[in-house]
Each structure stands twice: as C-alpha cells, then as structure tokens.
Design a protein around this motif. Structure first.
Motif, short mmCIF file in Angstrom:
data_model
loop_
_atom_site.label_atom_id
_atom_site.label_comp_id
_atom_site.label_asym_id
_atom_site.label_seq_id
_atom_site.Cartn_x
_atom_site.Cartn_y
_atom_site.Cartn_z
N ASN A 118 0.83 -1.20 0.00
CA ASN A 118 0.00 0.00 0.00
C ASN A 118 0.87 1.26 0.00
O ASN A 118 0.63 2.20 -0.76
N GLU A 119 1.89 1.27 0.84
CA GLU A 119 2.79 2.43 0.92
C GLU A 119 3.55 2.65 -0.39
O GLU A 119 3.90 3.78 -0.73
N ALA A 120 3.79 1.58 -1.15
CA ALA A 120 4.48 1.68 -2.43
C ALA A 120 3.51 2.03 -3.56
O ALA A 120 3.89 2.04 -4.73
N ASP A 121 2.24 2.30 -3.23
CA ASP A 121 1.19 2.65 -4.19
C ASP A 121 0.89 1.54 -5.20
O ASP A 121 0.43 1.79 -6.31
N ILE A 122 1.14 0.31 -4.79
CA ILE A 122 0.79 -0.84 -5.62
C ILE A 122 -0.64 -1.27 -5.29
O ILE A 122 -1.39 -1.68 -6.16
N LEU A 123 -1.00 -1.14 -4.01
CA LEU A 123 -2.35 -1.42 -3.54
C LEU A 123 -3.02 -0.12 -3.11
O LEU A 123 -2.35 0.80 -2.63
N ALA A 124 -4.33 -0.10 -3.25
CA ALA A 124 -5.13 0.96 -2.66
C ALA A 124 -5.79 0.38 -1.43
O ALA A 124 -6.18 -0.79 -1.42
N MET A 125 -5.91 1.17 -0.38
CA MET A 125 -6.52 0.70 0.86
C MET A 125 -7.68 1.63 1.21
O MET A 125 -7.54 2.84 1.16
N GLN A 126 -8.81 1.02 1.52
CA GLN A 126 -9.97 1.79 1.95
C GLN A 126 -10.35 1.31 3.35
O GLN A 126 -10.65 0.13 3.54
N ALA A 127 -10.33 2.22 4.31
CA ALA A 127 -10.68 1.87 5.68
C ALA A 127 -12.19 1.73 5.80
O ALA A 127 -12.93 2.63 5.43
N LYS A 128 -12.62 0.58 6.28
CA LYS A 128 -14.04 0.32 6.56
C LYS A 128 -14.21 0.41 8.07
O LYS A 128 -13.28 0.71 8.80
N VAL A 129 -15.40 0.12 8.57
CA VAL A 129 -15.67 0.24 10.00
C VAL A 129 -14.76 -0.66 10.82
O VAL A 129 -14.13 -0.22 11.77
N GLN A 130 -14.69 -1.95 10.48
CA GLN A 130 -13.90 -2.88 11.28
C GLN A 130 -12.74 -3.52 10.52
O GLN A 130 -12.09 -4.42 11.04
N THR A 131 -12.50 -3.11 9.30
CA THR A 131 -11.45 -3.73 8.50
C THR A 131 -10.93 -2.75 7.46
O THR A 131 -11.47 -1.65 7.30
N LYS A 132 -9.89 -3.16 6.78
CA LYS A 132 -9.34 -2.40 5.67
C LYS A 132 -9.50 -3.25 4.42
O LYS A 132 -9.18 -4.43 4.41
N GLU A 133 -10.01 -2.64 3.36
CA GLU A 133 -10.20 -3.34 2.10
C GLU A 133 -9.07 -2.93 1.15
O GLU A 133 -8.77 -1.74 1.01
N TYR A 134 -8.47 -3.91 0.51
CA TYR A 134 -7.37 -3.66 -0.41
C TYR A 134 -7.81 -3.97 -1.84
O TYR A 134 -8.55 -4.91 -2.08
N SER A 135 -7.32 -3.16 -2.77
CA SER A 135 -7.54 -3.39 -4.19
C SER A 135 -6.25 -3.03 -4.93
O SER A 135 -5.37 -2.37 -4.37
N ILE A 136 -6.16 -3.44 -6.17
CA ILE A 136 -4.97 -3.16 -6.97
C ILE A 136 -4.99 -1.71 -7.42
O ILE A 136 -5.96 -1.24 -7.99
N GLU A 137 -3.90 -1.02 -7.16
CA GLU A 137 -3.73 0.37 -7.59
C GLU A 137 -2.90 0.44 -8.87
O GLU A 137 -3.21 1.20 -9.77
#
Length: 167
Positions: A118-137
């Motif tokens: 995520n920090e390398a901008d390879i993944l996108a992270m979206q904070a949800k209520v109880q978790t973090k969702e990752y997708s390809i950036e």
C-alpha cells in the motif's frame, strides 16, 4: 533419460502453446481473471482449473506448495488474490492462503506485506468500519512482477528438469 518422462522441450512447448491459446481466445485483461466467475464458483474454482491445466502438462502426480515457497512468493500471491477478488481484506487473504495453498501464515507475516504494498502505491486501501479493504492500484506493476516471478520459476524448473534427465 527414462522413457516415461516428458522432455523439457515438450513441457515448455506445451506450456507455451497453452499460454498462446489462452491469450488468443481471451481478450480480457490479465488481472480480470476472476471477475466474471465470482458468481459461478469464484476464485477457488478458477484456481482449481488453472492447477488442473498445469497438472495436465507437468509430469507429476500431485501439485503441492511448500509453505516456504508461499512465503518467498507472498507479494505475488497476495497481489493475484487481491486481483481475483477485486477488493478484499487481510482476513480473507489469510483464509485463501490457508485453503488454496495449505499455508498457515500468521497475520504478522501477511499484514506488514499488505501495508508495504500500500505504501508503495501498488495497492489501494480503503478503511471500513472494522477492516481495511485492499484493491490493486498499479496493475502494470502487478503484471510485470508476476510475469518476472513466473519466468524465474519456469526457468529454474526447466533447468532442474534438464539436470534430472541426466541422472
């Protein structure tokens, strides 16, 4: 060379033929592999089909993945699993690694990799209520990284196979 073994060239030719055939018959982007099958069996069915293709070409009885191999290729596996899911969270990835690759990895192994990607901008992270969702950036990076790893593994495997035929 034993008579019942497949030559290195024929294995490589068969893998190349399969890749070319799949590439010509499938115009969708490589990272979209699981997007159309989510409703009809999902990732597990698709990975089973891919492993069956490899099993039909590679002269082995059963394909298993050593946990160390999974750890060594964790970034690529995480990226592929995230691409297959389109968007997913760490707990689901841990479950996939356990179920699909029989690898019991700790959250302390997987989550730091997700954060670094995520920090390398390879993944996108979206904070949800109880978790973090990752997708390809960065799809281009994912494709390049997976192709490089694939070529390394195929080359090494073919080298070992060539040595094996000399025994």
């Amino acid at each position: 060379m034993r008579e019942d073994t497949t030559s290195t060239e024929s294995v490589f030719d068969e893998l190349s033929r399969m890749a070319t055939t799949a590439d010509q018959s499938n115009s969708r982007d490589t990272l979209e592999i699981g997007r159309e099958t989510e409703s009809d069996g999902g990732i597990e069915r698709e990975l089973d089909e891919l492993i069956a293709h490899v099993d039909s070409v590679v002269p082995v009885d059963d394909i298993t993945f050593d946990e160390d191999l999974v750890k060594e290729n964790l970034d690529e596996l995480l990226l592929l699993l995230i691409a297959l899911h389109e968007e997913t969270h760490g707990k689901e990835l841990l479950s996939d690694l356990s179920h699909l690759f029989d690898a019991t990895l700790s959250p302390g192994t997987v989550y730091p990799r997700l954060h670094e990607l995520n920090e390398a901008d390879i993944l996108a992270m979206q904070a949800k209520v109880q978790t973090k969702e990752y997708s390809i950036e960065d799809e281009a990076y994912v494709q390049q990284a997976v192709e490089q790893t694939m070529v390394q593994h195929l080359s090494f495997g073919l080298l070992l196979y060539a040595f094996l035929t000399r025994l």
